[in-house]
Design a protein around this motif. Structure first.
Motif, mmCIF file in Angstrom:
data_model
loop_
_atom_site.group_PDB
_atom_site.id
_atom_site.type_symbol
_atom_site.label_atom_id
_atom_site.label_comp_id
_atom_site.label_asym_id
_atom_site.label_seq_id
_atom_site.Cartn_x
_atom_site.Cartn_y
_atom_site.Cartn_z
ATOM 1 N N SER A 77 0.834 -1.194 0.000
ATOM 2 C CA SER A 77 0.000 0.000 0.000
ATOM 3 C C SER A 77 0.873 1.250 0.000
ATOM 4 C CB SER A 77 -0.922 0.018 1.232
ATOM 5 O OG SER A 77 -0.163 0.184 2.419
ATOM 6 N N HIS B 107 -8.278 -1.867 -3.845
ATOM 7 C CA HIS B 107 -9.402 -1.285 -3.103
ATOM 8 C C HIS B 107 -10.663 -1.154 -3.954
ATOM 9 C CE1 HIS B 107 -7.397 2.099 -5.114
ATOM 10 N NE2 HIS B 107 -8.589 2.661 -5.155
ATOM 11 N N THR C 34 -2.424 -1.310 -3.569
ATOM 12 C CA THR C 34 -3.528 -0.358 -3.414
ATOM 13 C C THR C 34 -3.033 0.955 -2.824
ATOM 14 O OG1 THR C 34 -5.657 0.037 -2.313
ATOM 15 C CG2 THR C 34 -4.066 -1.313 -1.139
ATOM 16 N N THR C 35 -3.730 2.019 -3.143
ATOM 17 C CA THR C 35 -3.470 3.322 -2.517
ATOM 18 C C THR C 35 -4.336 3.530 -1.283
ATOM 19 O OG1 THR C 35 -5.094 4.341 -3.999
ATOM 20 C CG2 THR C 35 -2.784 4.391 -4.699
ATOM 21 N N GLU C 36 -5.335 2.672 -1.089
ATOM 22 C CA GLU C 36 -6.265 2.827 0.038
ATOM 23 C C GLU C 36 -6.448 1.483 0.739
ATOM 24 O OE1 GLU C 36 -9.773 5.301 -0.805
ATOM 25 O OE2 GLU C 36 -8.970 5.542 -2.829
ATOM 26 N N ASP D 126 -7.318 0.718 3.662
ATOM 27 C CA ASP D 126 -8.476 0.616 4.560
ATOM 28 C C ASP D 126 -9.723 0.119 3.835
ATOM 29 O OD1 ASP D 126 -6.917 1.502 6.618
ATOM 30 O OD2 ASP D 126 -7.538 3.590 6.463
ATOM 31 N N LYS D 127 -9.743 0.259 2.501
ATOM 32 C CA LYS D 127 -10.900 -0.196 1.737
ATOM 33 C C LYS D 127 -10.806 -1.663 1.337
ATOM 34 C CE LYS D 127 -12.293 4.283 -0.161
ATOM 35 N NZ LYS D 127 -12.597 5.046 -1.379
#
Length: 410
Positions: free
Chosen positions: A43, A130, A157-159, A161-162
């Motif tokens: 990430s 994500h 992923t860049t996110e 948490d998703k």
């Protein structure tokens, strides 16, 4: 057609990945010891090396000498998975932005059970993870939890948490970071030397700032400048014009005028800014960056040597002089005014008018009753007293002692 710089100089081993030692060193250690996990989560911000590292991971796993932290670069899997290589049937990259549903997950799950055709592992690299829907993640959950021995997942992923928590808990999570300016400059200088293009040293800070810590974005900016370079290479003037950056002369003029409380020069600089076609919003942002540098130079005398402030040597000398002519409380108040003003400029129909009003607030602390304005007024008085511009009030001369009454005669 020439390849873009970020593709031409894509890293082929963990040792070539810039600015991510906190990730690459543990991965290399795990590969050397043979402690391979069945799922990884990479990430971090865009363009910082997640997908490149996933490809290097697949290359290191499937190298004939592997799993190894140093792929040989000569065997079939190494050649196939090298930057610019044809790819391998055993390494599949999926863009989750367009393959994020249940049907896509089921198809991937069915393909994953087949043994690798010619390599040690089948590796699935799922980019933009994500974007996978919760239903798609649930369809993958069982195989990610208990995959075959030959199967490895790498989610990028860049996110993070998703990403579904149940999927995330089955992975080894490696957070990538934005690349620091010093490491980014080394990368750019290495690429420029390989290209044989002349680039003025003053151009690098502009490119690095425009790239925002992303290796891909920064190299794309440099690629644009190289494409438009003249016979003298990439000059500072050409870079300023192409990137829309404020000319440093205008920034210097504004800072000098603020230091001298010269309202005429301040508003004259705004007029020059408008005549040159510069964006007032960009000017305010660049001026805020300069104030940040001045605060650091005043607070940390070694800021330039340690890399906290990045600028050409002659510019550093000028900035050190400027930092000594504006008191720290005044500098921070200017920065706060500009920061809040940038928020007001977002929807303004006349950004120049907003900029002029911000200049008025900086020049006239007496119209504000907050603590920052009061501190600026006190610093101004202290400086004027120290320079002898205003004489301190004189103390009243001592009065002569009153005459004593003559002694009474006996």
């Amino acid at each position: 057609m020439a390849l873009a710089l970020y593709r031409k100089y894509r890293p082929s081993s963990f040792g070539e990945v810039v600015g991510q030692d906190h990730v690459t060193e543990p991965l290399r250690t795990a590969l050397a010891s043979g402690r391979i996990n069945h799922a990884y989560l990479f990430s971090g911000p865009r363009g910082c090396g997640k997908t490149s590292s996933a490809r290097i991971m697949a290359r290191s796993l499937n190298c004939v000498a592997g799993p190894t932290p140093e792929p040989c670069g000569e065997c079939g899997p190494c050649v196939a998975l090298a930057p610019g290589g044809p790819g391998s049937v055993d390494v599949t990259e999926l863009d989750a932005a367009s393959h994020n549903g249940v049907d896509d997950a089921r198809e991937l799950r069915d393909r994953a059970f087949y043994a690798p055709a010619e390599s040690r592992y089948r590796v699935f690299v799922i980019d933009e993870a994500h974007m996978v829907t919760p239903q798609g993640f649930n369809a993958l959950l069982k195989i990610v939890e208990e995959p075959p021995e030959h199967l490895i997942f790498i989610f990028a992923t860049t996110e993070p948490d998703k990403v579904l928590a149940t999927i995330r808990s089955r992975t080894h999570h490696y957070p990538f970071r934005l690349i620091p300016p010093s490491a980014m400059r080394e990368l750019l200088e290495r690429n420029v030397a390989a290209e044989g293009i002349a680039v003025e040293p003053a151009v690098y800070p502009l490119v690095i700032r425009a790239g925002g810590g992303s290796a891909r974005d920064t190299q794309s900016v440099l690629d644009q400048l190289i494409a438009g370079a003249g016979p003298d290479g990439v000059t500072y003037e050409r870079a300023v014009a192409l990137l829309g950056v404020t000319d440093v002369a205008l920034i210097d003029a504004m800072v000098d005028a603020l230091a001298a409380q010269d309202a005429g020069t301040v508003y004259g600089t705004v007029e020059r800014l408008a005549e040159a076609g510069h964006d007032p919003r960009r000017f305010a942002s660049d001026l805020l960056d300069r104030l940040r540098d001045l605060v650091l130079l005043r607070s940390v005398p070694t800021a330039a040597e340690t890399g906290l402030v990045s600028a050409p040597e002659e510019q550093i000398e000028r900035m050190v002089s400027q930092s000594q002519r504006i008191e720290p409380g005044t500098l921070t108040r200017y920065a706060e005014i500009l920061h809040n003003g940038l928020l007001d400029m977002r929807g303004a129909t006349s950004p120049r008018l907003v900029l002029e009003l911000l200049c008025a607030r900086m020049l006239l602390p007496e119209v504000s009753g907050d603590e920052a304005a009061m501190l600026q007024r006190l610093e101004s008085l202290e400086r004027r007293f120290g320079a002898g511009e205003v004489a301190p009030p004189q103390a009243a001369p001592p009065q002569a002692p009153a005459a004593q009454a003559p002694a009474a005669q006996a």
